[in-house]
Design a protein around this motif. Structure first.
Motif, PDB file in Angstrom:
ATOM      1  N   ALA A  69       0.919  -1.194  -0.218  1.00  0.00           N
ATOM      2  CA  ALA A  69       0.229  -0.266   0.098  1.00  0.00           C
ATOM      3  C   ALA A  69       0.707   0.896   0.106  1.00  0.00           C
ATOM      4  N   PHE A  70       1.878   1.542   0.787  1.00  0.00           N
ATOM      5  CA  PHE A  70       2.826   2.531   0.542  1.00  0.00           C
ATOM      6  C   PHE A  70       3.604   3.119  -0.829  1.00  0.00           C
ATOM      7  N   ALA A  71       4.277   1.707  -1.098  1.00  0.00           N
ATOM      8  CA  ALA A  71       4.580   2.119  -2.290  1.00  0.00           C
ATOM      9  C   ALA A  71       3.439   2.163  -3.899  1.00  0.00           C
ATOM     10  N   GLU A  72       2.137   1.678  -3.523  1.00  0.00           N
ATOM     11  CA  GLU A  72       0.987   2.014  -4.072  1.00  0.00           C
ATOM     12  C   GLU A  72       1.196   3.507  -4.224  1.00  0.00           C
ATOM     13  N   ILE A  73       1.085   4.100  -2.818  1.00  0.00           N
ATOM     14  CA  ILE A  73       0.703   5.212  -2.166  1.00  0.00           C
ATOM     15  C   ILE A  73       1.209   6.461  -2.974  1.00  0.00           C
ATOM     16  N   LEU A  74       2.865   5.558  -3.031  1.00  0.00           N
ATOM     17  CA  LEU A  74       4.073   6.639  -2.844  1.00  0.00           C
ATOM     18  C   LEU A  74       3.802   6.745  -5.224  1.00  0.00           C
ATOM     19  N   GLU A  75       4.101   5.964  -5.580  1.00  0.00           N
ATOM     20  CA  GLU A  75       3.512   6.114  -6.516  1.00  0.00           C
ATOM     21  C   GLU A  75       2.817   7.426  -7.588  1.00  0.00           C
ATOM     22  N   GLU A  76       1.709   7.057  -6.584  1.00  0.00           N
ATOM     23  CA  GLU A  76       0.072   7.912  -7.762  1.00  0.00           C
ATOM     24  C   GLU A  76       0.924   9.284  -7.306  1.00  0.00           C
ATOM     25  N   MET A  77       1.074   9.679  -5.807  1.00  0.00           N
ATOM     26  CA  MET A  77       1.616  10.887  -5.486  1.00  0.00           C
ATOM     27  C   MET A  77       2.364  11.503  -6.488  1.00  0.00           C
ATOM     28  N   THR A  78       3.414  10.548  -6.574  1.00  0.00           N
ATOM     29  CA  THR A  78       4.802  10.928  -7.232  1.00  0.00           C
ATOM     30  C   THR A  78       4.535  11.337  -8.670  1.00  0.00           C
ATOM     31  N   SER A  79       4.208  10.654  -8.940  1.00  0.00           N
ATOM     32  CA  SER A  79       3.332  10.354 -10.881  1.00  0.00           C
ATOM     33  C   SER A  79       2.387  11.658 -10.926  1.00  0.00           C
ATOM     34  N   TYR A  80       1.674  11.835  -9.628  1.00  0.00           N
ATOM     35  CA  TYR A  80       0.448  13.109  -9.539  1.00  0.00           C
ATOM     36  C   TYR A  80       1.737  14.391  -9.489  1.00  0.00           C
ATOM     37  N   VAL A  81       2.183  14.813  -9.069  1.00  0.00           N
ATOM     38  CA  VAL A  81       3.427  15.811  -8.993  1.00  0.00           C
ATOM     39  C   VAL A  81       4.095  15.753  -9.929  1.00  0.00           C
ATOM     40  N   LEU A  82       4.165  15.383 -11.047  1.00  0.00           N
ATOM     41  CA  LEU A  82       5.610  15.766 -11.919  1.00  0.00           C
ATOM     42  C   LEU A  82       4.537  15.282 -13.173  1.00  0.00           C
ATOM     43  N   ASN A  83       3.122  14.394 -13.391  1.00  0.00           N
ATOM     44  CA  ASN A  83       2.251  14.849 -14.342  1.00  0.00           C
ATOM     45  C   ASN A  83       1.498  16.411 -14.168  1.00  0.00           C
ATOM     46  N   HIS A  84       1.873  16.910 -12.547  1.00  0.00           N
ATOM     47  CA  HIS A  84       0.508  18.324 -12.530  1.00  0.00           C
ATOM     48  C   HIS A  84       1.247  19.549 -13.102  1.00  0.00           C
ATOM     49  N   LYS A  85       2.830  18.979 -12.712  1.00  0.00           N
ATOM     50  CA  LYS A  85       3.724  20.155 -12.492  1.00  0.00           C
ATOM     51  C   LYS A  85       4.946  20.346 -13.042  1.00  0.00           C
ATOM     52  N   GLY A  86       5.329  18.897 -13.310  1.00  0.00           N
ATOM     53  CA  GLY A  86       7.222  18.535 -14.043  1.00  0.00           C
ATOM     54  C   GLY A  86       7.887  18.403 -13.748  1.00  0.00           C
ATOM     55  N   GLU A  87       8.872  17.813 -14.239  1.00  0.00           N
ATOM     56  CA  GLU A  87      10.306  18.284 -13.363  1.00  0.00           C
ATOM     57  C   GLU A  87      11.158  18.832 -12.483  1.00  0.00           C
TER      58      GLU A  87
END
Length: 122
Positions: A69-87
């Motif tokens: 669950a931790f890895a799944e949520i971490l992946e979801e959160m990092t993808s969200y940030v990168l998709n909305h704000k870029g790198e």
């Protein structure tokens, strides 16, 4: 301290990530029952006006039953940030020594958008 307590404190496997003023420590440790868990420690260096410094540390304990669950949520959160704000790290703009680097093509186009006027033309 008992020998078992000493063994509990030892890292089985460790990795370090240095990131500016912050350092992240990822450690695999063993419980008293000899099962493994992970600690993630953030250590941040603070410098006082007199030149002395201290570290503030924050620690997370992550147990096997929470890994998925931790890895799944971490992946979801990092993808969200990168998709909305870029790198690009926007907070770097606020550092006093920040200098934006432009590609040579962009600099040329910026220069050519201005008209060079000679005083003889006026």
């Amino acid at each position: 301290m008992r020998e078992n307590d000493m063994l509990e404190k030892e890292e089985i496997f460790s990795k370090v990530l240095r990131a500016g003023r912050r350092t992240y420590f990822f450690d695999v440790r063993a419980t008293k029952a000899d099962d493994y868990y992970i600690t993630i420690t953030e250590s941040k260096k603070f410098t006082e006006e007199d030149g002395s410094f201290h570290f503030k540390k924050h620690k997370i304990y992550l147990y096997k039953e929470d890994f998925g669950a931790f890895a799944e949520i971490l992946e979801e959160m990092t993808s969200y940030v990168l998709n909305h704000k870029g790198e690009e790290v926007i907070s770097e703009r606020h550092q006093k020594d920040f200098k934006k680097e432009y590609s040579s093509d962009k600099s040329e186009s910026q220069r050519s958008s201005f008209t060079d006027i000679d005083f003889d033309d006026i």
